[in-house]
Design a protein around this motif. Structure first.
Motif, PDB file in Angstrom:
ATOM      1  N   LEU A  46       2.437  -1.480 -17.077  1.00 31.61           N
ATOM      2  CA  LEU A  46       2.480  -0.938 -15.505  1.00 31.61           C
ATOM      3  C   LEU A  46       1.587  -1.937 -15.001  1.00 31.61           C
ATOM      4  O   LEU A  46       1.765  -2.427 -13.782  1.00 31.61           O
ATOM      5  N   GLU A  47       0.384  -2.458 -15.368  1.00 25.36           N
ATOM      6  CA  GLU A  47      -0.650  -3.222 -14.658  1.00 25.36           C
ATOM      7  C   GLU A  47      -0.012  -4.343 -14.491  1.00 25.36           C
ATOM      8  O   GLU A  47      -0.275  -5.137 -13.456  1.00 25.36           O
ATOM      9  N   VAL A  48       0.772  -5.120 -15.672  1.00 20.58           N
ATOM     10  CA  VAL A  48       1.190  -6.529 -15.195  1.00 20.58           C
ATOM     11  C   VAL A  48       2.508  -6.111 -14.152  1.00 20.58           C
ATOM     12  O   VAL A  48       2.658  -7.151 -13.357  1.00 20.58           O
ATOM     13  N   LEU A  49       3.317  -5.122 -14.204  1.00 23.10           N
ATOM     14  CA  LEU A  49       4.277  -5.133 -13.374  1.00 23.10           C
ATOM     15  C   LEU A  49       3.752  -4.989 -11.872  1.00 23.10           C
ATOM     16  O   LEU A  49       4.280  -5.544 -11.092  1.00 23.10           O
ATOM     17  N   LEU A  50       2.649  -4.115 -11.577  1.00 25.88           N
ATOM     18  CA  LEU A  50       2.209  -3.949 -10.467  1.00 25.88           C
ATOM     19  C   LEU A  50       1.737  -5.241  -9.887  1.00 25.88           C
ATOM     20  O   LEU A  50       1.734  -5.520  -8.673  1.00 25.88           O
ATOM     21  N   ASN A  51       0.909  -5.913 -10.650  1.00 27.95           N
ATOM     22  CA  ASN A  51       0.283  -7.387 -10.364  1.00 27.95           C
ATOM     23  C   ASN A  51       1.379  -8.273  -9.624  1.00 27.95           C
ATOM     24  O   ASN A  51       1.244  -8.957  -8.886  1.00 27.95           O
ATOM     25  N   GLY A  52       2.732  -8.061 -10.457  1.00 25.71           N
ATOM     26  CA  GLY A  52       3.783  -8.816  -9.716  1.00 25.71           C
ATOM     27  C   GLY A  52       4.475  -8.630  -8.542  1.00 25.71           C
ATOM     28  O   GLY A  52       4.548  -9.161  -7.826  1.00 25.71           O
ATOM     29  N   LEU A  53       4.315  -7.246  -8.468  1.00 21.28           N
ATOM     30  CA  LEU A  53       4.775  -6.713  -7.223  1.00 21.28           C
ATOM     31  C   LEU A  53       3.973  -7.034  -6.080  1.00 21.28           C
ATOM     32  O   LEU A  53       4.495  -7.190  -4.965  1.00 21.28           O
ATOM     33  N   LEU A  54       2.696  -6.845  -6.280  1.00 22.22           N
ATOM     34  CA  LEU A  54       1.701  -7.005  -5.105  1.00 22.22           C
ATOM     35  C   LEU A  54       1.463  -8.679  -4.740  1.00 22.22           C
ATOM     36  O   LEU A  54       1.011  -9.155  -4.021  1.00 22.22           O
ATOM     37  N   GLN A  55       1.965  -9.347  -6.167  1.00 22.13           N
ATOM     38  CA  GLN A  55       1.962 -11.065  -5.617  1.00 22.13           C
ATOM     39  C   GLN A  55       0.497 -11.368  -5.563  1.00 22.13           C
ATOM     40  O   GLN A  55       0.173 -12.121  -4.933  1.00 22.13           O
ATOM     41  N   LYS A  56      -0.524 -11.055  -6.266  1.00 18.82           N
ATOM     42  CA  LYS A  56      -2.046 -11.245  -6.242  1.00 18.82           C
ATOM     43  C   LYS A  56      -2.029 -12.522  -7.050  1.00 18.82           C
ATOM     44  O   LYS A  56      -1.646 -12.776  -8.136  1.00 18.82           O
ATOM     45  N   GLN A  57      -2.881 -13.322  -6.453  1.00 17.25           N
ATOM     46  CA  GLN A  57      -3.039 -14.771  -7.077  1.00 17.25           C
ATOM     47  C   GLN A  57      -4.216 -14.347  -8.221  1.00 17.25           C
ATOM     48  O   GLN A  57      -3.871 -15.110  -9.392  1.00 17.25           O
ATOM     49  N   GLU A  58      -5.094 -13.562  -8.047  1.00 14.95           N
ATOM     50  CA  GLU A  58      -5.914 -13.129  -9.251  1.00 14.95           C
ATOM     51  C   GLU A  58      -5.545 -11.641  -9.809  1.00 14.95           C
ATOM     52  O   GLU A  58      -5.190 -10.941  -9.047  1.00 14.95           O
ATOM     53  N   LYS A  59      -5.223 -11.892 -11.038  1.00 13.20           N
ATOM     54  CA  LYS A  59      -4.846 -10.619 -11.583  1.00 13.20           C
ATOM     55  C   LYS A  59      -5.865  -9.466 -11.679  1.00 13.20           C
ATOM     56  O   LYS A  59      -7.200  -9.742 -11.892  1.00 13.20           O
ATOM     57  N   MET A  60      -5.650  -8.053 -11.164  1.00 20.36           N
ATOM     58  CA  MET A  60      -6.494  -7.347 -10.897  1.00 20.36           C
ATOM     59  C   MET A  60      -6.185  -6.092 -12.139  1.00 20.36           C
ATOM     60  O   MET A  60      -4.996  -5.747 -12.310  1.00 20.36           O
ATOM     61  N   PRO A  61      -7.304  -5.313 -12.481  1.00 24.59           N
ATOM     62  CA  PRO A  61      -7.049  -4.176 -13.498  1.00 24.59           C
ATOM     63  C   PRO A  61      -6.837  -2.889 -12.467  1.00 24.59           C
ATOM     64  O   PRO A  61      -7.609  -2.868 -11.353  1.00 24.59           O
ATOM     65  N   TYR A  62      -5.926  -1.980 -12.969  1.00 27.22           N
ATOM     66  CA  TYR A  62      -5.524  -0.762 -12.190  1.00 27.22           C
ATOM     67  C   TYR A  62      -5.683   0.396 -13.234  1.00 27.22           C
ATOM     68  O   TYR A  62      -5.368   0.151 -14.398  1.00 27.22           O
ATOM     69  N   SER A  63      -5.832   1.583 -12.776  1.00 28.77           N
ATOM     70  CA  SER A  63      -5.580   2.827 -13.625  1.00 28.77           C
ATOM     71  C   SER A  63      -4.569   3.663 -12.785  1.00 28.77           C
ATOM     72  O   SER A  63      -4.345   3.499 -11.459  1.00 28.77           O
ATOM     73  N   PHE A  64      -3.636   4.487 -13.474  1.00 30.76           N
ATOM     74  CA  PHE A  64      -2.605   4.943 -12.982  1.00 30.76           C
ATOM     75  C   PHE A  64      -2.647   6.692 -13.166  1.00 30.76           C
ATOM     76  O   PHE A  64      -3.446   6.896 -14.131  1.00 30.76           O
ATOM     77  N   TYR A  65      -2.098   7.267 -12.160  1.00 30.71           N
ATOM     78  CA  TYR A  65      -2.368   8.636 -12.032  1.00 30.71           C
ATOM     79  C   TYR A  65      -0.986   9.462 -11.764  1.00 30.71           C
ATOM     80  O   TYR A  65      -0.232   8.895 -10.749  1.00 30.71           O
ATOM     81  N   ILE A  66      -0.751  10.524 -12.697  1.00 33.87           N
ATOM     82  CA  ILE A  66       0.288  11.025 -12.610  1.00 33.87           C
ATOM     83  C   ILE A  66      -0.045  12.811 -12.224  1.00 33.87           C
ATOM     84  O   ILE A  66      -0.725  13.165 -12.977  1.00 33.87           O
ATOM     85  N   GLU A  67       0.316  13.174 -10.931  1.00 37.03           N
ATOM     86  CA  GLU A  67      -0.138  14.564 -10.514  1.00 37.03           C
ATOM     87  C   GLU A  67      -1.555  14.647 -10.579  1.00 37.03           C
ATOM     88  O   GLU A  67      -2.084  15.696 -11.179  1.00 37.03           O
ATOM     89  N   GLY A  68      -2.450  13.633 -10.241  1.00 34.50           N
ATOM     90  CA  GLY A  68      -3.912  13.774 -10.437  1.00 34.50           C
ATOM     91  C   GLY A  68      -4.442  13.383 -11.800  1.00 34.50           C
ATOM     92  O   GLY A  68      -5.794  13.382 -11.834  1.00 34.50           O
ATOM     93  N   GLN A  69      -3.684  13.404 -12.861  1.00 35.28           N
ATOM     94  CA  GLN A  69      -4.356  12.942 -13.901  1.00 35.28           C
ATOM     95  C   GLN A  69      -4.127  11.439 -14.414  1.00 35.28           C
ATOM     96  O   GLN A  69      -2.848  11.318 -14.282  1.00 35.28           O
ATOM     97  N   GLU A  70      -5.242  10.959 -15.053  1.00 34.64           N
ATOM     98  CA  GLU A  70      -5.045   9.528 -15.459  1.00 34.64           C
ATOM     99  C   GLU A  70      -4.041   9.236 -16.553  1.00 34.64           C
ATOM    100  O   GLU A  70      -3.993  10.077 -17.278  1.00 34.64           O
ATOM    101  N   LEU A  71      -3.046   8.262 -16.424  1.00 30.54           N
ATOM    102  CA  LEU A  71      -2.337   7.787 -17.599  1.00 30.54           C
ATOM    103  C   LEU A  71      -3.098   7.135 -18.790  1.00 30.54           C
ATOM    104  O   LEU A  71      -3.498   5.998 -18.331  1.00 30.54           O
ATOM    105  N   ALA A  72      -3.076   7.567 -19.796  1.00 34.27           N
ATOM    106  CA  ALA A  72      -3.802   6.640 -20.673  1.00 34.27           C
ATOM    107  C   ALA A  72      -3.027   6.293 -21.926  1.00 34.27           C
ATOM    108  O   ALA A  72      -3.512   5.322 -22.674  1.00 34.27           O
ATOM    109  N   GLY A  73      -1.940   6.754 -22.245  1.00 31.96           N
ATOM    110  CA  GLY A  73      -0.893   6.573 -23.228  1.00 31.96           C
ATOM    111  C   GLY A  73       0.349   6.174 -22.752  1.00 31.96           C
ATOM    112  O   GLY A  73       0.837   5.858 -21.452  1.00 31.96           O
ATOM    113  N   GLU A  74       1.613   6.300 -23.723  1.00 34.67           N
ATOM    114  CA  GLU A  74       2.810   6.198 -23.232  1.00 34.67           C
ATOM    115  C   GLU A  74       3.200   7.052 -22.012  1.00 34.67           C
ATOM    116  O   GLU A  74       2.764   8.279 -22.078  1.00 34.67           O
ATOM    117  N   LEU A  75       4.256   6.682 -21.236  1.00 32.77           N
ATOM    118  CA  LEU A  75       4.708   7.560 -19.937  1.00 32.77           C
ATOM    119  C   LEU A  75       5.347   8.542 -20.537  1.00 32.77           C
ATOM    120  O   LEU A  75       5.097   9.846 -20.185  1.00 32.77           O
TER     121      LEU A  75
END
Length: 379
Positions: A46-75
């Motif tokens: 998802l991080e690779v996908l998001l960096n592509g959508l945002l078109q950032k020159q420098e790749k940034m690390p992101y964390s992802f949340y579903i209903e307030g809880q962080e996604l740590a494994g497979e969706l």
């Protein structure tokens, strides 16, 4: 009724291929359109996908949340565990993580001007707070590294200042010039303590006796184009020993921590001397051309003595010697002191000169002459 309605809500089918998701920032701003992704997608993907959508020159690390809880494994595993409905597109909130990067030095942090001719030699003080520089303008200068300003301009040399060396207790600085004269200076005041004369040609190298062998620092060794090595007493400014086994220019001298002095020469040899009596212990041979430079595996701790990484050391001489010995022993460990040499023959040799006259490694790769080698180790 609530249970029946919940039972009728679509659940994730593990056999299904995709899940419709919408990536949004924590402020509710959508990052592109809704996407269909595999239920096995991970936060890294998802991080690779998001960096592509945002078109950032420098790749940034992101964390992802579903209903307030962080996604740590497979969706898919998370959706089944939380029994999340996939009837509509699934909202996944992304948040940038803190980034700590070590960036390369791309610009000059300070420029210290003052010399009127070329700067030929520099050396940091053992406590890392000051700098000594020698120049073709015949002066030695002391600099405060906190302010990047000159402290003292020292005059006495009548020719180019070619080499400088701080004593390991930071109490004195020796400087050698093109005429073969060595001057001693007090770095606290910038005053000359006297000169040492005896060499007939220019000084090529200087080295002080290690702090764990003697304190206050008194003895140092010099190498010269006159083919000789001399040991000096800094308190009397007199030569206490002259060693003259080399047949050509002495290019470098090192004072080791095992009571030995090492000298290299254009006669292709490296001599090992007893520091107390000045006797030749052994000669190291292997290079096919001039030996230009030497470095010890302990050079960092020998140069800094008892000073730690904060620039502090004990005030009592006995305690200072004890601390210097402990720092030296920690670097050496159970192995003997090692010496590396660089030559005009494009090679480097690794030696254990205190135990053997044979090299333990011959290192190749350079396609031109080697002028300088150094050892980077923890102290």
């Amino acid at each position: 009724m609530g249970e029946e309605r919940a039972a009728k809500q679509p659940r994730l089918d593990t056999e299904a291929a995709n899940v419709i998701i919408q990536l949004e920032s924590d402020e509710g701003v959508a990052a592109g359109p809704a996407l269909s992704v595999p239920h096995t997608v991970t936060p890294q993907q998802l991080e690779v996908l998001l960096n592509g959508l945002l078109q950032k020159q420098e790749k940034m690390p992101y964390s992802f949340y579903i209903e307030g809880q962080e996604l740590a494994g497979e969706l898919g595993a998370r959706l089944q565990k939380q029994k999340v409905s996939v009837e509509q597109s699934l909202c996944i909130v992304y948040m940038p993580q803190a980034v700590f990067r070590v960036r390369p030095v791309a610009r000059c942090t300070a420029s210290m001007s003052g010399h009127s001719e070329a700067v030929l030699t520099v050396q940091f003080s053992p406590n890392g707070k000051y700098l000594a520089s020698g120049s073709g303008d015949t002066t030695l200068r002391f600099w405060d590294l906190n302010t990047q300003l000159p402290q003292f301009e020292c005059k006495g040399h009548r020719n180019w200042v070619l080499v400088v060396a701080w004593s390991p207790d930071a109490a004195m600085v020796a400087s050698g010039d093109m005429d073969g004269t060595i001057w001693l200076w007090d770095p606290a005041t910038g005053q000359a303590l006297g000169s040492c004369k005896g060499h007939t040609k220019w000084i090529t190298s200087l080295a002080w006796e290690p702090a764990h062998k003697a304190l206050p620092s008194r003895r140092f060794v010099s190498g010269s184009k006159d083919n000789t090595i001399r040991i000096w007493d800094a308190s009397t400014r007199r030569c206490v020993c002259t060693m003259s086994s080399h047949t050509m220019v002495v290019t470098c001298v090192c004072w080791g921590g095992e009571g030995l002095i090492y000298s290299s020469s254009r006669d292709t040899s490296i001599n090992v001397w007893d520091a107390l009596e000045g006797k030749l212990v052994r000669t190291l041979k292997g290079h096919a051309h001039w030996v230009n430079t030497l470095a010890l595996s302990t050079e960092a701790v020998l140069r800094t003595g008892a000073f730690d990484h904060t620039g502090k050391c004990p005030r009592d001489p006995e305690e200072t010697m004890k601390v210097a010995q402990q720092r030296y022993d920690a670097v050496v460990g159970s192995q003997p002191e090692r010496l590396v040499s660089g030559s005009d023959d494009h090679t480097m040799f690794l030696w254990t000169p205190s135990t053997s006259k044979s090299h333990i490694a011959r290192m190749t790769g350079h396609v031109q002459l080697i002028n300088q080698v150094g050892h980077f180790g923890s102290v």
